[in-house]
Design a protein around this motif. Structure first.
Motif, short mmCIF file in Angstrom:
data_model
loop_
_atom_site.label_atom_id
_atom_site.label_comp_id
_atom_site.label_asym_id
_atom_site.label_seq_id
_atom_site.Cartn_x
_atom_site.Cartn_y
_atom_site.Cartn_z
N ALA A 126 -8.76 7.97 4.47
CA ALA A 126 -7.52 8.27 5.20
C ALA A 126 -6.70 9.40 4.61
N ASP A 127 -6.51 9.43 3.12
CA ASP A 127 -5.60 10.09 2.51
C ASP A 127 -6.27 11.50 2.62
N ARG B 176 -7.66 3.47 6.92
CA ARG B 176 -6.92 3.06 5.97
C ARG B 176 -6.61 1.23 6.33
N TYR B 177 -6.08 0.97 7.81
CA TYR B 177 -5.65 -0.27 7.96
C TYR B 177 -7.09 -1.40 8.33
N ALA C 179 -6.73 8.41 10.71
CA ALA C 179 -6.40 8.16 9.50
C ALA C 179 -5.93 6.55 9.04
N MET C 180 -4.96 6.29 10.21
CA MET C 180 -4.76 4.89 10.09
C MET C 180 -5.81 3.82 10.29
N ARG D 76 0.80 -1.24 -0.07
CA ARG D 76 0.16 -0.02 0.02
C ARG D 76 0.81 1.19 0.11
N ARG D 77 2.21 1.05 0.27
CA ARG D 77 2.96 2.50 0.40
C ARG D 77 3.89 2.29 -0.86
N GLU E 270 -5.01 12.85 6.15
CA GLU E 270 -3.62 13.15 6.11
C GLU E 270 -3.12 14.39 5.20
N HIS F 48 -10.98 2.27 3.96
CA HIS F 48 -11.37 3.53 3.40
C HIS F 48 -10.09 4.34 3.15
N VAL F 49 -9.54 3.93 2.33
CA VAL F 49 -8.16 4.61 1.82
C VAL F 49 -8.19 6.08 1.58
#
Ligand code: NAD
Length: 360
Positions: free
Chosen positions: A316-317, A307-308, A303-304, A182-183, A320, A312-313
């Motif tokens: 989260a984006d 995401r995790y 946000a994490m 994911r990164r 951030e 819900h990416v």
């Protein structure tokens, strides 16, 4: 199906920072129609005061069924004289063990706007974005046998057992490979395979999994070199995966590279992707109730969480990005204040992030 989030404000600055993070969650839930549901429960000293125990049954029951948990912080001088088993920290440890939270994710992010806060030169750390994945429930901290024994000659000897099974290595490696996917696609496994057999196995198992993640570039590094590289050139890392003890030490060193404890979120995950999300700092009793605490670590923990645990990416984006915008606008709480920036309190910082989210 709606996602259930259990909110545990805890003690000290916990309720203040969690209130800001909850507003952010409510905002993204509404904006992106995520349908998140939140329930609040007691933990730590607050739970001791009203129920007599740091982890009430009701809190544990809710934690077990929640999709994710948001925690503020626990502890404070008021409860420091209680016997160990009744201290606020036991609430946290109880949650970790009952939920099997074996995977600890600790990002060390240094927003370029805060580069002056680091003790390293700003060109070495500006834009740093590392994720340390630490195994949390095994290794030498839990291995048996352990103790202090008296030898035949009367001398005392302390001993611990450093132990990892293949299954334990595989499950933490999976978390790390998926995080790297994911990164930035780079994973560095840290071990001491030149000395310790347990980490020879660690290296073998992780290497054997690499073929399942062709888009991730896997490397290995001895822990002594990793400690040196973290200080020398930390931006070479994307995701680091390591055992409990090495992770304990390296994640604290990496956190200090950023110089600002109020900015660092964390996650602890179990095998089902359920997780507990919390800032890396404690309950900061010295500044509690004064609208001084930095809420950004808790907001970044949200946000994490999105995401995790909830996938819900986009949300989260967005959070951030909103934090980045607020730093660009020069808003700073006291802990990250520098010349030419604008000091704000906990509530105003939370509100600024909310506004940045609304204006996306
Ligand atoms: P701490 O992290 O609470 O505070 C250390 C220093 O950092 C203090 O000066 C504090 O004012 C400052 N600080 C921390 N968070 C901040 C924030 N968000 N904004 C601005 N400044 C911040 O560590 P401590 O003082 O060693 O511990 C205080 C209490 O917290 C103790 O009872 C300890 O057991 C508990 N604790 C809890 C957790 C947890 O809940 N996960 C973790 C660590 C410590």
């Amino acid at each position: 199906m709606t996602d259930q989030i259990l909110v545990l404000p805890g003690d000290g600055i916990g309720p203040e920072i969690v209130a800001q993070a909850v507003s952010i969650l409510e905002c993204v839930s509404q904006q992106m129609q995520l349908g998140l549901e939140m329930n609040t429960a007691l933990i730590g000293g607050a739970a001791i005061d009203s129920t007599g125990v740091p982890l009430p049954n009701d809190t544990l029951a809710q934690a077990k069924t929640a999709d994710a948990i948001l925690l503020g912080a626990v502890g404070g001088p008021k409860w420091d004289n209680l016997e160990m088993a009744r201290r606020p920290e036991q609430g946290l440890l109880g949650l970790r063990s009952n939920l099997g939270l074996f995977g600890n994710l600790r990002p060390a992010i240094l927003y370029p706007q805060l580069a002056a806060a680091s003790s390293l030169k700003s060109e070495v750390v500006a834009g740093l974005n590392i994720l340390i994945v630490r195994e949390l429930t095994g290794g030498i901290y839990f291995g048996q046998p352990r103790g202090i024994r008296t030898l035949d000659n009367g001398e005392r000897q302390g001993y611990n057992t450093y132990i990892y099974s293949e299954a334990e290595i595989r499950r933490i490696a999976r978390v790390a490979f998926e995080a790297a996917q994911r990164r930035g696609g780079q994973l560095c496994s840290v071990d001491k395979a030149n000395v310790l057999e347990v980490t020879v196995l660690w290296r073998e198992v992780i290497q054997s999994m690499a073929a399942d993640y062709p888009e991730v570039e896997l490397s290995h590094m001895y822990v002594d070199n990793a400690a040196m590289q973290l200080i020398r050139a930390p931006k070479q890392f994307d995701v680091i995966v390591t055992g409990n003890m090495f992770g304990d030490i390296l994640s604290d060193a990496a956190a200090m590279l950023t110089g600002s404890i109020g900015m660092l979120p964390s996650a602890s995950l179990n095998e089902h992707g359920q997780g507990m999300y919390e800032p890396c700092h404690g309950s900061a009793p010295d500044i509690a109730g004064q609208d001084l605490a930095n809420p950004l670590a808790t907001i970044l923990s949200v946000a994490m969480l999105l995401r995790y645990s909830l996938g819900h990416v986009g949300a989260a984006d967005a959070i951030e990005h909103a934090v980045n915008t607020v730093l660009d606008q020069d808003f700073r709480t006291a802990d990250i204040l520098s010349d030419g920036t604008i000091q704000v309190g906990t509530k105003a910082m939370g509100y600024a992030v909310l506004e940045a989210l609304r204006q996306r």
